[in-house]
Design a protein around this motif. Structure first.
Motif, PDB file in Angstrom:
ATOM      1  N   ASP A  57      -8.599   4.642  -2.662  1.00 37.31           N
ATOM      2  CA  ASP A  57      -8.418   5.582  -1.553  1.00 37.31           C
ATOM      3  C   ASP A  57      -8.804   4.966  -0.220  1.00 37.31           C
ATOM      4  N   GLU A  58      -9.816   4.107  -0.207  1.00 39.11           N
ATOM      5  CA  GLU A  58     -10.247   3.480   1.035  1.00 39.11           C
ATOM      6  C   GLU A  58      -9.195   2.521   1.587  1.00 39.11           C
ATOM      7  N   CYS A  59      -8.527   1.773   0.713  1.00 37.98           N
ATOM      8  CA  CYS A  59      -7.500   0.819   1.147  1.00 37.98           C
ATOM      9  C   CYS A  59      -6.193   1.501   1.525  1.00 37.98           C
ATOM     10  N   SER A  60      -6.005   2.742   1.139  1.00 39.82           N
ATOM     11  CA  SER A  60      -4.772   3.442   1.475  1.00 39.82           C
ATOM     12  C   SER A  60      -4.969   4.448   2.610  1.00 39.82           C
ATOM     13  N   PHE A  61      -6.164   4.495   3.175  1.00 41.58           N
ATOM     14  CA  PHE A  61      -6.472   5.487   4.197  1.00 41.58           C
ATOM     15  C   PHE A  61      -5.993   5.005   5.568  1.00 41.58           C
ATOM     16  N   GLY A  62      -5.404   5.902   6.341  1.00 40.67           N
ATOM     17  CA  GLY A  62      -5.003   5.603   7.712  1.00 40.67           C
ATOM     18  C   GLY A  62      -3.849   4.618   7.791  1.00 40.67           C
ATOM     19  N   SER A  63      -3.909   3.736   8.777  1.00 41.62           N
ATOM     20  CA  SER A  63      -2.811   2.797   9.002  1.00 41.62           C
ATOM     21  C   SER A  63      -2.767   1.692   7.953  1.00 41.62           C
ATOM     22  N   SER A  64      -3.856   1.459   7.230  1.00 39.14           N
ATOM     23  CA  SER A  64      -3.848   0.394   6.228  1.00 39.14           C
ATOM     24  C   SER A  64      -2.990   0.764   5.014  1.00 39.14           C
ATOM     25  N   GLY A  65      -2.654   2.025   4.846  1.00 38.24           N
ATOM     26  CA  GLY A  65      -1.783   2.432   3.750  1.00 38.24           C
ATOM     27  C   GLY A  65      -0.355   1.973   3.936  1.00 38.24           C
ATOM     28  N   PRO A 123      -6.180  -4.294  -5.863  1.00 31.85           N
ATOM     29  CA  PRO A 123      -5.808  -5.689  -5.594  1.00 31.85           C
ATOM     30  C   PRO A 123      -5.694  -6.042  -4.109  1.00 31.85           C
ATOM     31  N   LYS A 124      -6.090  -5.149  -3.222  1.00 29.72           N
ATOM     32  CA  LYS A 124      -5.955  -5.417  -1.781  1.00 29.72           C
ATOM     33  C   LYS A 124      -6.883  -6.560  -1.371  1.00 29.72           C
ATOM     34  N   VAL A 125      -6.348  -7.533  -0.624  1.00 31.58           N
ATOM     35  CA  VAL A 125      -7.140  -8.650  -0.128  1.00 31.58           C
ATOM     36  C   VAL A 125      -7.969  -8.153   1.048  1.00 31.58           C
ATOM     37  N   PRO A 131       3.288  -5.265   8.187  1.00 34.34           N
ATOM     38  CA  PRO A 131       3.860  -3.931   7.930  1.00 34.34           C
ATOM     39  C   PRO A 131       4.661  -3.916   6.622  1.00 34.34           C
ATOM     40  N   ALA A 132       4.416  -2.911   5.805  1.00 34.37           N
ATOM     41  CA  ALA A 132       5.011  -2.851   4.462  1.00 34.37           C
ATOM     42  C   ALA A 132       6.395  -2.233   4.489  1.00 34.37           C
ATOM     43  N   GLY A 162       0.467   0.879  -3.886  1.00 40.01           N
ATOM     44  CA  GLY A 162       0.368  -0.284  -3.008  1.00 40.01           C
ATOM     45  C   GLY A 162       1.731  -0.684  -2.489  1.00 40.01           C
ATOM     46  N   ARG A 163       1.766  -1.220  -1.284  1.00 37.64           N
ATOM     47  CA  ARG A 163       3.030  -1.598  -0.652  1.00 37.64           C
ATOM     48  C   ARG A 163       2.990  -3.073  -0.261  1.00 37.64           C
TER      49      ARG A 163
END
Length: 132
Positions: free
Chosen positions: A68-76, A107-109, A85-86, A41-42
């Motif tokens: 994996d779903e929360c880190s996929f694509g631009s949301s990662g 823990p992603k909101v 932006p992280a 997580g960033r």
């Protein structure tokens, strides 16, 4: 002998635990909670140094993992807390690690946009009317 009501009570306790320990000034924020993967997580510059669960600035300890779903694509490449932006890796504080809150899931909101919209209209509703 675990009954179905025991399982329901445990899941209600978990949701209640999230609400009590998140001090993000919004009572209705919902965390993803899915099984975490290998992605880290960033956080953005504003959230850097804070625990992602309790907002503590003290003793960062364990690196945050997201599903994996929360880190996929631009949301990662977005902040786990505020979706900006992280720029740095996210960490759990020592207390959340010892209390094993870091094992509760991703823990992603997930409903941040609706919480911001609700806050806007809530503030607008409580403003005093301006006299002409």
């Amino acid at each position: 002998s675990v009954t179905a009501s025991d399982v329901e009570n445990r899941s209600e306790d978990r949701v209640h635990t999230y609400g009590n320990h998140m001090s993000r000034h919004h009572a209705d924020l919902v965390l993803c909670g899915k099984l975490v993967g290998v992605s880290v997580g960033r956080v953005c510059d504003k959230c850097d140094g804070k625990c992602v669960l309790c907002d503590s600035h003290v003793r960062p300890n364990t690196r945050v993992r997201v599903c994996d779903e929360c880190s996929f694509g631009s949301s990662g490449a977005r902040c786990v807390v505020c979706d900006h932006p992280a720029s740095a890796d996210a960490f759990y504080c020592y207390e959340c690690t010892v209390l094993e809150r870091h094992r509760d899931g991703c823990p992603k909101v997930t409903n941040l946009a609706s919480a911001k919209t609700d806050l806007f209209y809530e503030r607008k509703r409580h403003q005093t009317p301006k006299h002409k």
